[in-house]
Design an enzyme around this catalytic site. Structure first.
Site, PDB file in Angstrom:
ATOM      1  N   ASN A  82       0.811  -1.190  -0.029  1.00 37.61           N
ATOM      2  CA  ASN A  82       0.033  -0.067  -0.079  1.00 37.61           C
ATOM      3  C   ASN A  82       0.817   1.214   0.065  1.00 37.61           C
ATOM      4  O   ASN A  82       1.446   1.649   0.915  1.00 37.61           O
ATOM      5  CB  ASN A  82      -0.918   0.004   1.185  1.00 37.61           C
ATOM      6  CG  ASN A  82      -2.049   1.132   1.241  1.00 37.61           C
ATOM      7  OD1 ASN A  82      -2.015   1.948   0.249  1.00 37.61           O
ATOM      8  ND2 ASN A  82      -2.791   1.076   2.181  1.00 37.61           N
ATOM      9  N   SER A  90      -1.641   5.461   1.160  1.00 37.39           N
ATOM     10  CA  SER A  90      -2.654   6.086   2.446  1.00 37.39           C
ATOM     11  C   SER A  90      -2.280   7.583   2.559  1.00 37.39           C
ATOM     12  O   SER A  90      -1.193   7.914   2.806  1.00 37.39           O
ATOM     13  CB  SER A  90      -2.475   5.094   3.739  1.00 37.39           C
ATOM     14  OG  SER A  90      -2.947   5.930   4.862  1.00 37.39           O
ATOM     15  N   ASN A 130      -3.207   9.040   5.144  1.00 42.87           N
ATOM     16  CA  ASN A 130      -2.804   9.247   6.541  1.00 42.87           C
ATOM     17  C   ASN A 130      -1.353   8.966   7.093  1.00 42.87           C
ATOM     18  O   ASN A 130      -1.284   9.154   8.120  1.00 42.87           O
ATOM     19  CB  ASN A 130      -3.802   8.495   7.243  1.00 42.87           C
ATOM     20  CG  ASN A 130      -5.351   8.924   6.834  1.00 42.87           C
ATOM     21  OD1 ASN A 130      -5.779   9.872   6.487  1.00 42.87           O
ATOM     22  ND2 ASN A 130      -6.353   7.747   6.908  1.00 42.87           N
ATOM     23  N   LYS A 152      -1.260  -1.223  -4.135  1.00 42.96           N
ATOM     24  CA  LYS A 152      -2.673  -0.458  -4.076  1.00 42.96           C
ATOM     25  C   LYS A 152      -2.287   1.164  -4.071  1.00 42.96           C
ATOM     26  O   LYS A 152      -1.212   1.643  -3.578  1.00 42.96           O
ATOM     27  CB  LYS A 152      -3.138  -0.783  -2.799  1.00 42.96           C
ATOM     28  CG  LYS A 152      -4.376   0.134  -2.444  1.00 42.96           C
ATOM     29  CD  LYS A 152      -5.052  -0.401  -0.998  1.00 42.96           C
ATOM     30  CE  LYS A 152      -6.594   0.104  -0.941  1.00 42.96           C
ATOM     31  NZ  LYS A 152      -7.004  -0.183   0.466  1.00 42.96           N
ATOM     32  N   SER A 212      -9.008   1.975  -5.961  1.00 43.69           N
ATOM     33  CA  SER A 212      -7.942   2.926  -5.352  1.00 43.69           C
ATOM     34  C   SER A 212      -8.359   2.947  -3.822  1.00 43.69           C
ATOM     35  O   SER A 212      -9.525   2.419  -3.522  1.00 43.69           O
ATOM     36  CB  SER A 212      -7.940   4.403  -5.985  1.00 43.69           C
ATOM     37  OG  SER A 212      -9.191   4.935  -5.759  1.00 43.69           O
ATOM     38  N   GLY A 264     -15.897   5.943   0.400  1.00 44.84           N
ATOM     39  CA  GLY A 264     -17.376   5.798   0.457  1.00 44.84           C
ATOM     40  C   GLY A 264     -17.884   6.300  -0.882  1.00 44.84           C
ATOM     41  O   GLY A 264     -17.245   6.470  -1.981  1.00 44.84           O
ATOM     42  N   GLY A 284     -16.019   3.493  -3.154  1.00 45.20           N
ATOM     43  CA  GLY A 284     -17.601   3.684  -3.252  1.00 45.20           C
ATOM     44  C   GLY A 284     -18.519   2.633  -3.875  1.00 45.20           C
ATOM     45  O   GLY A 284     -19.922   3.025  -4.211  1.00 45.20           O
ATOM     46  N   TYR A 334     -15.838  -1.932   1.494  1.00 44.47           N
ATOM     47  CA  TYR A 334     -15.626  -1.552   2.691  1.00 44.47           C
ATOM     48  C   TYR A 334     -16.683  -0.767   3.359  1.00 44.47           C
ATOM     49  O   TYR A 334     -17.404  -1.290   4.080  1.00 44.47           O
ATOM     50  CB  TYR A 334     -14.055  -0.796   2.953  1.00 44.47           C
ATOM     51  CG  TYR A 334     -13.078  -1.415   2.275  1.00 44.47           C
ATOM     52  CD1 TYR A 334     -12.558  -2.644   3.296  1.00 44.47           C
ATOM     53  CD2 TYR A 334     -12.463  -1.284   1.156  1.00 44.47           C
ATOM     54  CE1 TYR A 334     -11.290  -3.153   2.911  1.00 44.47           C
ATOM     55  CE2 TYR A 334     -11.241  -2.078   0.761  1.00 44.47           C
ATOM     56  CZ  TYR A 334     -10.682  -2.883   1.589  1.00 44.47           C
ATOM     57  OH  TYR A 334      -9.636  -3.596   1.317  1.00 44.47           O
ATOM     58  N   SER A 335     -16.682   0.583   3.056  1.00 44.78           N
ATOM     59  CA  SER A 335     -17.536   1.427   3.747  1.00 44.78           C
ATOM     60  C   SER A 335     -18.887   1.010   3.736  1.00 44.78           C
ATOM     61  O   SER A 335     -19.705   0.944   4.723  1.00 44.78           O
ATOM     62  CB  SER A 335     -17.473   2.912   2.909  1.00 44.78           C
ATOM     63  OG  SER A 335     -16.217   3.408   3.214  1.00 44.78           O
TER      64      SER A 335
END
Length: 186
Positions: A6, A9, A11, A47, A75, A98, A127, A148-149
């Site tokens: 990955n 990220s 973050n 990723k 992504s 999302g 999304g 995921y979301s």
């Protein structure tokens, strides 16, 4: 079943700098060499972020082909903030996931699929909340999709719902399998 490298990220400070061609080639060759020394050689997937330029896509695509990685995941979350966000938290820093990510990540997927000419499998992420969303990813070049979301908000029954809807969409368009639909809109 596979290992994800990955580099996307938002973050993690400085992580996205690994998406530059030279840094990425150095990283991928080291990881591929380490993997190839294992008796069990798990597939390696890279990723990437959705916030890439055309030059970034070309560089990353070339690095993936040169390093012979097993797959790409398109992504991760975005650092952009669409004007459509209405939450009081819309301006927060970090990755946005999302529904607001769907069109951006799908376009990025389409561009990577075209650049790689279908030579590397792609997992479409970002999304997906319906069969139509999953189908858009597949037709844009995804061999598989990840959720995921939407799972957080809708629960595991969403997977069954998407599978049933996907089967109907494939039938409607005359595709005998998901594989036949991969990249059909590119």
């Amino acid at each position: 079943d596979y290992i994800t490298i990955n580099i996307s990220s938002p973050n993690t400070p400085g992580l996205r700098a690994l998406q530059s061609k030279d840094a990425l080639m150095e990283l991928l060759s080291g990881v591929m060499e380490a993997r190839n020394n294992l008796s069990n050689k798990p597939p390696l997937f890279l990723k990437v972020a959705p916030d890439l330029s055309k030059d970034d896509i070309a560089d990353i695509g070339d690095a993936c082909l040169d390093a012979k990685i097993d797959g790409l995941i398109v992504s991760n979350t975005t650092v952009t903030r669409p004007d459509t966000l209405v939450s009081a938290n819309a301006g927060e820093e970090g990755g946005l996931s999302g529904a607001p990510l769907l069109s951006l990540s799908t376009e990025m997927l389409r561009q990577f699929y075209a650049r790689l000419d279908g030579n590397i499998p792609i997992i479409g992420v970002g999304g997906i909340a319906s069969a139509e969303d999953a189908y858009a990813k597949i037709c844009s070049g995804a061999s598989a999709v990840q959720l995921y979301s939407a799972l957080v908000y809708r629960g595991p029954g969403l997977v069954r719902e998407i599978n049933r809807g996907l089967a109907e969409l494939l039938r409607q368009d005359g595709h005998k399998s998901v594989a036949a639909a991969v990249g059909s809109a590119v």
